[in-house]
Enzyme design. Structure first.
Site, short mmCIF file in Angstrom:
data_model
loop_
_atom_site.label_atom_id
_atom_site.label_comp_id
_atom_site.label_asym_id
_atom_site.label_seq_id
_atom_site.Cartn_x
_atom_site.Cartn_y
_atom_site.Cartn_z
N TRP A 190 0.84 -1.21 0.00
CA TRP A 190 0.00 0.00 0.00
C TRP A 190 0.87 1.25 0.00
O TRP A 190 0.60 2.21 -0.72
CB TRP A 190 -0.96 -0.01 1.18
CG TRP A 190 -1.94 -1.15 1.13
CD1 TRP A 190 -2.12 -2.11 2.08
CD2 TRP A 190 -2.87 -1.45 0.08
NE1 TRP A 190 -3.10 -2.99 1.68
CE2 TRP A 190 -3.57 -2.61 0.46
CE3 TRP A 190 -3.18 -0.87 -1.15
CZ2 TRP A 190 -4.56 -3.20 -0.33
CZ3 TRP A 190 -4.17 -1.44 -1.94
CH2 TRP A 190 -4.84 -2.59 -1.53
N ASP A 196 -1.69 6.65 6.33
CA ASP A 196 -2.74 5.72 5.91
C ASP A 196 -3.03 4.82 7.12
O ASP A 196 -2.21 3.99 7.50
CB ASP A 196 -2.24 4.90 4.72
CG ASP A 196 -3.25 3.87 4.24
OD1 ASP A 196 -4.30 3.70 4.89
OD2 ASP A 196 -2.98 3.23 3.20
N LYS A 236 -12.09 -1.92 6.95
CA LYS A 236 -11.29 -2.74 7.85
C LYS A 236 -11.83 -2.62 9.28
O LYS A 236 -12.16 -3.62 9.89
CB LYS A 236 -9.82 -2.29 7.84
CG LYS A 236 -8.91 -2.75 6.68
CD LYS A 236 -9.46 -2.68 5.32
CE LYS A 236 -8.62 -3.24 4.21
NZ LYS A 236 -7.71 -2.33 3.56
C1 LIG Z 1 -7.11 -1.99 2.28
C2 LIG Z 1 -6.07 -0.94 2.31
C3 LIG Z 1 -5.92 0.00 1.28
C4 LIG Z 1 -6.78 -0.02 0.05
O1 LIG Z 1 -8.07 0.34 0.36
P1 LIG Z 1 -9.22 0.51 -0.76
O2 LIG Z 1 -10.33 1.07 0.05
O3 LIG Z 1 -9.48 -0.84 -1.32
O4 LIG Z 1 -8.71 1.46 -1.78
C5 LIG Z 1 -4.95 0.96 1.42
N1 LIG Z 1 -4.15 1.02 2.50
C6 LIG Z 1 -4.26 0.11 3.50
C7 LIG Z 1 -3.34 0.22 4.68
C8 LIG Z 1 -5.21 -0.88 3.44
O5 LIG Z 1 -5.32 -1.78 4.43
#
Ligand SMILES: *Cc1c(COP(=O)(O)O)cnc(C)c1O
Length: 360
Positions: free
Chosen positions: A102, A172, A196
């Site tokens: 990511w 993030d 999540k």
């Molecule tokens: C799941 C995830 C993403 C991607 O998320 P989307 O909503 O599918 O774009 C990005 N960063 C992290 C840390 C993630 O766990």
């Protein structure tokens, strides 16, 4: 109907009381005569849903007054572009730490709009640790410094934030937001997809310090400008109405449970149960360096590929779902977000012990 223990990395398990409440209100929300899904986003009922969710989030996370909370679409992946489009203009440069797929994607996207300085990377060991950061690699002129607080795929997390001085820290937090107490004032911007730890897919939450708004690159599409969404209280266009409603229910659940500090204690207990067993087992082991272990995503392997496959098959049959690890790591991964009850982790550990006894 029997519900399974769902260890999916995302979309992931939701608290059962939240699903029940949503079911109860499915046909008629608060005497409106309609479902939240059918409601105008400009209605009084809906305004109380979205503003109520923001209020709860501010309260739970202790978000200071000088931060805006935005409810956006496009997933965390859209933030990989929105962050540089809105923030990089100040100097044209940004610092990134590459701790997984990511983070790598975020940096690649930023490189389309400016100069990316990779401060450190843990790619050399399939991202199984958080690299040591040395301040002399930091760019003092960077418009921001980007990290991924918790690495969903590889199961690592920062236990100490980098000291970036005046350079705003951007994180993030998709897979760890609301899981432990965090000092929001340490960040310039935080973003997190809901699926999540906050609710269903469809909404992404951005928490941004006000002084960082208003510097978007000229090419930034209107829908990608933070200040447009901030000025319009996330109602510039139709927001993901139902997902925001669900996030509100999850936040209420979290508050009733005692808030984030109480949740953190439960999360630490859950993670300890599994890590303690992994450390004592002769068949299973964790894949991550101990000091950087995630509390949310726990990758582990058995002694052989054959045992990994056999374990996943038997676990699935026994009601432990989505334990297969990411293809770049192999083996297993148990994602034990807020909504995974401690009983689920404890049942998984018992199942693993039994499997080790029978197959060891
Ligand atoms: C799941 C995830 C993403 C991607 O998320 P989307 O909503 O599918 O774009 C990005 N960063 C992290 C840390 C993630 O766990």
């Amino acid at each position: 109907m029997k519900r399974v223990y769902n260890f999916s990395a995302g979309p992931s398990v939701l608290p059962e009381p939240v699903l029940k409440k949503a079911a109860e209100e499915m046909l008629c929300y608060n005497n409106s005569g309609m479902s939240v899904m059918e409601m105008s986003h400009r209605s009084k009922d809906y305004e109380s849903i979205i503003f109520g969710a923001e209020k709860l989030l501010r309260e739970l996370l202790g978000i200071p007054e000088n931060y805006k909370v935005l409810f956006l679409q496009g997933g965390a992946s859209s933030q990989f572009s929105m962050v540089p489009l809105n923030l990089i203009g100040k100097s044209g440069k940004a610092d990134y730490v590459i701790t997984g797929q990511w983070a790598k994607k975020a940096a690649e996207e930023a490189a389309r709009y400016g100069t990316v300085n990779v401060v450190a990377s843990s790619a050399d060991k399939v991202f199984n640790y958080i690299p040591k950061l040395s301040a002399d690699k930091f760019d003092k002129d960077a418009a921001y410094f980007h990290i991924t607080s918790n690495n969903t795929i590889y199961g690592t997390r920062y236990t100490k934030l980098p000291e970036t001085g005046d350079v705003p820290l951007v994180s993030d937090m998709s897979s760890c937001i609301l899981s432990e107490v965090a000092d929001i004032s340490r960040f310039g911007l935080i973003y997190a997809g809901a699926q999540k730890n906050m609710g269903p897919a469809g909404v992404t939450i951005v928490i941004v310090r006000e002084d960082l708004l208003g510097n978007a690159l000229d090419i930034t599409p209107t829908m990608f400008k933070y200040d447009i969404h901030a000025k319009n209280d996330s109602l510039y266009n139709t927001p993901p109405t139902y997902s925001i409603y669900m996030v509100g229910l999850v936040l209420k659940w979290l508050k009733d449970l005692g808030g984030i500090a109480a949740m953190q204690q439960i999360n630490e207990k859950k993670a300890k149960l599994l890590y303690d067993y992994l450390d004592s087992s002769k068949m299973f082991s964790g894949t991550v360096e101990k000091q950087d272990r995630s509390v949310m995503n726990i990758p582990f392997v058995a002694n052989s590929d054959a045992l990994n496959a056999e374990f996943i098959a038997q676990a699935t049959a026994a009601g432990f779902e989505n334990l297969k690890g990411h293809r770049t790591v192999g083996g297993m991964r148990a994602s034990i977000y807020n909504a995974m009850p401690i009983e689920g982790v404890s049942a998984l550990v018992d199942f693993m012990k039994d499997f080790e006894r029978k197959n060891g």
